[in-house]
Design a protein around this motif. Structure first.
Motif, PDB file in Angstrom:
ATOM      1  N   THR A  19      24.937 -48.925  60.078  1.00 26.75           N
ATOM      2  CA  THR A  19      25.341 -49.304  61.419  1.00 26.75           C
ATOM      3  C   THR A  19      24.999 -50.741  61.753  1.00 26.75           C
ATOM      4  OG1 THR A  19      23.261 -48.478  62.335  1.00 26.75           O
ATOM      5  CG2 THR A  19      25.106 -46.956  62.264  1.00 26.75           C
ATOM      6  N   ILE A  20      24.136 -51.383  60.974  1.00 28.58           N
ATOM      7  CA  ILE A  20      23.781 -52.768  61.279  1.00 28.58           C
ATOM      8  C   ILE A  20      24.983 -53.680  61.107  1.00 28.58           C
ATOM      9  CG2 ILE A  20      23.079 -53.516  58.965  1.00 28.58           C
ATOM     10  CD1 ILE A  20      20.739 -54.924  60.313  1.00 28.58           C
ATOM     11  N   MET A  21      25.993 -53.252  60.370  1.00 29.69           N
ATOM     12  CA  MET A  21      27.151 -54.082  60.151  1.00 29.69           C
ATOM     13  C   MET A  21      27.947 -54.306  61.430  1.00 29.69           C
ATOM     14  SD  MET A  21      28.543 -52.970  56.423  1.00 29.69           S
ATOM     15  CE  MET A  21      28.871 -51.281  56.923  1.00 29.69           C
ATOM     16  N   LYS A  22      27.637 -53.617  62.482  1.00 28.09           N
ATOM     17  CA  LYS A  22      28.350 -53.819  63.737  1.00 28.09           C
ATOM     18  C   LYS A  22      27.431 -54.423  64.794  1.00 28.09           C
ATOM     19  CE  LYS A  22      31.764 -51.621  61.791  1.00 28.09           C
ATOM     20  NZ  LYS A  22      31.147 -51.373  60.513  1.00 28.09           N
ATOM     21  N   SER A  23      26.467 -55.239  64.364  1.00 30.09           N
ATOM     22  CA  SER A  23      25.491 -55.768  65.310  1.00 30.09           C
ATOM     23  C   SER A  23      26.171 -56.547  66.418  1.00 30.09           C
ATOM     24  CB  SER A  23      24.500 -56.667  64.575  1.00 30.09           C
ATOM     25  OG  SER A  23      25.180 -57.725  63.920  1.00 30.09           O
ATOM     26  N   ARG A  24      25.732 -56.280  67.636  1.00 30.50           N
ATOM     27  CA  ARG A  24      26.200 -56.941  68.848  1.00 30.50           C
ATOM     28  C   ARG A  24      27.682 -56.715  69.134  1.00 30.50           C
ATOM     29  NH1 ARG A  24      22.180 -60.039  70.788  1.00 30.50           N
ATOM     30  NH2 ARG A  24      20.641 -60.850  69.326  1.00 30.50           N
ATOM     31  N   ILE A  25      28.311 -55.790  68.459  1.00 28.38           N
ATOM     32  CA  ILE A  25      29.700 -55.448  68.746  1.00 28.38           C
ATOM     33  C   ILE A  25      29.726 -54.091  69.429  1.00 28.38           C
ATOM     34  CG2 ILE A  25      31.888 -54.778  67.673  1.00 28.38           C
ATOM     35  CD1 ILE A  25      31.519 -57.737  67.724  1.00 28.38           C
ATOM     36  N   ASP A 183      34.008 -67.452  69.685  1.00 25.60           N
ATOM     37  CA  ASP A 183      34.103 -66.153  70.351  1.00 25.60           C
ATOM     38  C   ASP A 183      33.485 -65.027  69.531  1.00 25.60           C
ATOM     39  OD1 ASP A 183      35.880 -66.799  72.784  1.00 25.60           O
ATOM     40  OD2 ASP A 183      36.959 -67.712  71.098  1.00 25.60           O
ATOM     41  N   LEU A 184      33.346 -65.230  68.213  1.00 21.95           N
ATOM     42  CA  LEU A 184      32.765 -64.196  67.363  1.00 21.95           C
ATOM     43  C   LEU A 184      32.206 -64.845  66.104  1.00 21.95           C
ATOM     44  CD1 LEU A 184      32.336 -61.120  66.885  1.00 21.95           C
ATOM     45  CD2 LEU A 184      34.543 -61.124  65.673  1.00 21.95           C
ATOM     46  N   PRO A 199      16.623 -66.382  65.083  1.00 24.44           N
ATOM     47  CA  PRO A 199      15.313 -67.010  65.310  1.00 24.44           C
ATOM     48  C   PRO A 199      15.352 -68.535  65.358  1.00 24.44           C
ATOM     49  CG  PRO A 199      15.466 -66.297  63.049  1.00 24.44           C
ATOM     50  CD  PRO A 199      16.704 -65.787  63.740  1.00 24.44           C
ATOM     51  N   VAL A 200      16.243 -69.166  64.580  1.00 22.28           N
ATOM     52  CA  VAL A 200      16.242 -70.626  64.488  1.00 22.28           C
ATOM     53  C   VAL A 200      17.183 -71.259  65.510  1.00 22.28           C
ATOM     54  CG1 VAL A 200      16.697 -72.608  62.976  1.00 22.28           C
ATOM     55  CG2 VAL A 200      15.602 -70.541  62.056  1.00 22.28           C
ATOM     56  N   LEU A 201      18.395 -70.730  65.617  1.00 19.80           N
ATOM     57  CA  LEU A 201      19.379 -71.306  66.528  1.00 19.80           C
ATOM     58  C   LEU A 201      19.472 -70.571  67.855  1.00 19.80           C
ATOM     59  CD1 LEU A 201      22.318 -72.201  64.106  1.00 19.80           C
ATOM     60  CD2 LEU A 201      20.343 -73.568  64.784  1.00 19.80           C
ATOM     61  N   ALA A 202      18.697 -69.488  68.011  1.00 19.14           N
ATOM     62  CA  ALA A 202      18.677 -68.702  69.248  1.00 19.14           C
ATOM     63  C   ALA A 202      20.074 -68.222  69.629  1.00 19.14           C
ATOM     64  CB  ALA A 202      18.059 -69.521  70.384  1.00 19.14           C
ATOM     65  N   TYR A 203      20.871 -67.850  68.619  1.00 15.73           N
ATOM     66  CA  TYR A 203      22.212 -67.346  68.907  1.00 15.73           C
ATOM     67  C   TYR A 203      22.134 -65.921  69.428  1.00 15.73           C
ATOM     68  CZ  TYR A 203      27.033 -65.858  68.296  1.00 15.73           C
ATOM     69  OH  TYR A 203      28.302 -65.368  68.514  1.00 15.73           O
ATOM     70  N   GLY A 204      22.796 -65.681  70.546  1.00 12.66           N
ATOM     71  CA  GLY A 204      22.796 -64.355  71.134  1.00 12.66           C
ATOM     72  C   GLY A 204      24.183 -63.846  71.438  1.00 12.66           C
ATOM     73  N   GLY A 205      25.206 -64.514  70.888  1.00 14.72           N
ATOM     74  CA  GLY A 205      26.580 -64.125  71.154  1.00 14.72           C
ATOM     75  C   GLY A 205      27.051 -62.985  70.275  1.00 14.72           C
ATOM     76  N   PRO A 206      28.325 -62.611  70.401  1.00 11.73           N
ATOM     77  CA  PRO A 206      28.875 -61.504  69.611  1.00 11.73           C
ATOM     78  C   PRO A 206      28.867 -61.831  68.118  1.00 11.73           C
ATOM     79  CG  PRO A 206      30.321 -62.054  71.457  1.00 11.73           C
ATOM     80  CD  PRO A 206      29.314 -63.147  71.366  1.00 11.73           C
ATOM     81  N   SER A 207      28.581 -60.826  67.302  1.00 12.39           N
ATOM     82  CA  SER A 207      28.611 -60.997  65.856  1.00 12.39           C
ATOM     83  C   SER A 207      29.081 -59.710  65.199  1.00 12.39           C
ATOM     84  CB  SER A 207      27.230 -61.393  65.320  1.00 12.39           C
ATOM     85  OG  SER A 207      26.289 -60.367  65.570  1.00 12.39           O
ATOM     86  N   PHE A 208      29.592 -59.868  63.988  1.00 12.53           N
ATOM     87  CA  PHE A 208      30.070 -58.728  63.205  1.00 12.53           C
ATOM     88  C   PHE A 208      29.749 -59.014  61.751  1.00 12.53           C
ATOM     89  CE2 PHE A 208      32.792 -56.021  60.834  1.00 12.53           C
ATOM     90  CZ  PHE A 208      33.185 -54.971  61.648  1.00 12.53           C
ATOM     91  N   VAL A 209      28.827 -58.270  61.164  1.00 16.67           N
ATOM     92  CA  VAL A 209      28.453 -58.479  59.763  1.00 16.67           C
ATOM     93  C   VAL A 209      29.486 -57.794  58.860  1.00 16.67           C
ATOM     94  CG1 VAL A 209      26.714 -58.051  57.995  1.00 16.67           C
ATOM     95  CG2 VAL A 209      26.008 -58.695  60.308  1.00 16.67           C
ATOM     96  N   LEU A 210      30.138 -58.585  58.030  1.00 12.92           N
ATOM     97  CA  LEU A 210      31.147 -58.066  57.105  1.00 12.92           C
ATOM     98  C   LEU A 210      30.687 -58.385  55.691  1.00 12.92           C
ATOM     99  CD1 LEU A 210      34.006 -56.751  56.973  1.00 12.92           C
ATOM    100  CD2 LEU A 210      34.894 -59.081  56.723  1.00 12.92           C
TER     101      LEU A 210
END
Length: 416
Positions: A19-25, A183-184, A199-210
């Motif tokens: 399920t981690i592959m859908k992080s923040r989605i 946007d993603l 941790p480094v860039l403080a990114y908190g936007g939408p992501s999708f691990v493929l």
């Protein structure tokens, strides 16, 4: 870890790993939506039209029902005669790991893109791989007035981003600037999120691990005789290192293993050595009677033959030892694992964490060459066969992308 083999767990990976592959989605993206009236239209910007992962990505989008319009560079290192079988605009030639030399080429590509403004206005999304292509994607959106969403795929995190100096700070600042305009984010390893973007860039936007899993076009079903050649090799252990042979430290380690074990081991490689060049690489190979290099190969046609000939897949990567190498999940892990080759990885890395949870493969700590040589000398053939059988029994769950994850990504892009 002590550099010894990890015990074989014999159990499937925990559900949380999948399920981690859908992080923040949003969870609504995890199932395929009903087919829309018209296909999702995607402009793909790629750094090398001959790169197997780019080819697979575009083909998987097309199999998922997307209409693809690609704009790609070329790099003359392998697969040079390949011609795209999708609508493609050539942006020129470029080079690896040299941003200064790329600048003039990127400027010329920007001019070419500006001539296709109408095409960018017709697409729903612009999909860019790596930061220089992302900058071009943002330019294409701006110059065309397109309303397309920007999707940023990260295949690797270059070494410059981990530098503790002014240059590193500048590149991280540029990356933060572009991240605010996408946007993603689509990283190819969850380690990129956990170890850099969050941790480094403080990114908190939408992501999708493929992940770079084996895709349907590469699948060959049950093992053929070519996939079982390893069974006939009983007088030595064969280590296979395939793909872009870009890690000089791996070359040195494999040399030491070859020298120490002699006829008890064979080093078998295929692919192109990008960092040393072929001539320098072959001088290394020719020094060792137990090292065989069979040149370039084709994906997917040669994969089963390659991995079916070896016992272990060399997945140690030390090109960017304290950065990208710690965070990536290499393509060769998925390709080799699908065909049963047992992976060898560095302890403490993302690949170690992931494979350790699945109970697959072996992780080693320094000194790597001695630890791996000791392991090979002590490996029992019956134990090895049990490991390989376990991998083959679970290969679909661990290493195969049957199209569902690509369709979920397309759904996520459509929902943007």
């Amino acid at each position: 870890m002590d550099g010894r083999a990890r015990p074989l767990a014999g159990t499937a990976p925990p559900e949380g790993e999948r399920t981690i592959m859908k992080s923040r989605i949003d969870s609504s993206f995890e199932t395929t939506a009903a087919a829309p009236a018209s296909p999702l239209r995607i402009a793909v910007l790629g750094g090398d039209a001959t790169n197997p992962t780019l080819i697979l990505r575009i083909r998987s989008f097309m199999r998922g029902g997307a209409a693809v319009d690609a704009f790609t560079f070329r790099r003359r290192k392998y697969n040079v005669d390949y011609q795209p079988d999708w609508p493609n605009t050539h942006l020129g030639e470029t080079v690896d790991r040299n941003y200064l030399r790329r600048l003039s080429r990127l400027a010329r590509a920007a001019v070419r893109l500006s001539r296709h403004r109408a095409r960018f206005r017709r697409v729903d999304a612009i999909y860019a791989r790596q930061i220089d292509l992302l900058v071009l994607a943002l330019f294409a959106k701006w110059v065309s007035g397109s309303r397309a969403k920007i999707v940023y795929e990260v295949e690797d995190i270059q070494a410059v981003y981990f530098r503790d100096d002014v240059v590193g700070a500048l590149f991280r600042a540029i990356e933060r600037w572009v991240l605010r305009r996408i946007d993603l984010l689509v990283p190819l390893s969850p380690g990129f999120l956990r170890g850099f973007y969050e941790p480094v860039l403080a990114y908190g936007g939408p992501s999708f691990v493929l992940e770079n899993k084996i895709q349907p076009g590469e699948r060959r079903g049950l093992a053929t005789p070519a996939g079982r050649v390893w069974e006939e090799i009983t007088d030595r252990w064969v280590i296979g290192w395939f793909g872009t042979l870009r890690c000089p430290k791996s070359m040195a380690l494999l040399e030491r293993i070859a020298e120490r074990l002699g006829p008890k081991v064979e080093i078998y490689t295929r692919g192109y050595p990008t960092e040393t060049g072929l001539d320098a690489y072959m001088r290394i190979v020719d020094r060792h009677p137990n090292w065989v290099h069979d040149g370039e190969y084709s994906i997917p046609d040669d994969l089963e033959t390659m991995y079916g000939r070896v016992h272990f897949s060399w997945c140690l990567d030390m090109l960017d030892e304290h950065g990208n190498s710690q965070l990536l999940r290499a393509c060769r892990v998925y390709q080799g694992g699908y065909y049963g080759a047992v992976p060898l990885v560095m302890a403490g890395t993302e690949m170690d964490r992931w494979l350790g949870e699945a109970g697959v493969g072996h992780a080693f700590a320094p000194p790597y060459a001695d630890a791996i040589a000791d392991f090979l000398e002590e490996m029992d053939p019956a134990r090895y066969r049990a490991e390989r059988q376990d991998i083959m029994a679970r290969r679909d769950a661990l290493f195969l992308e049957d199209g569902r994850e690509t369709r979920a990504l397309l759904d996520a892009i459509r929902a943007l």
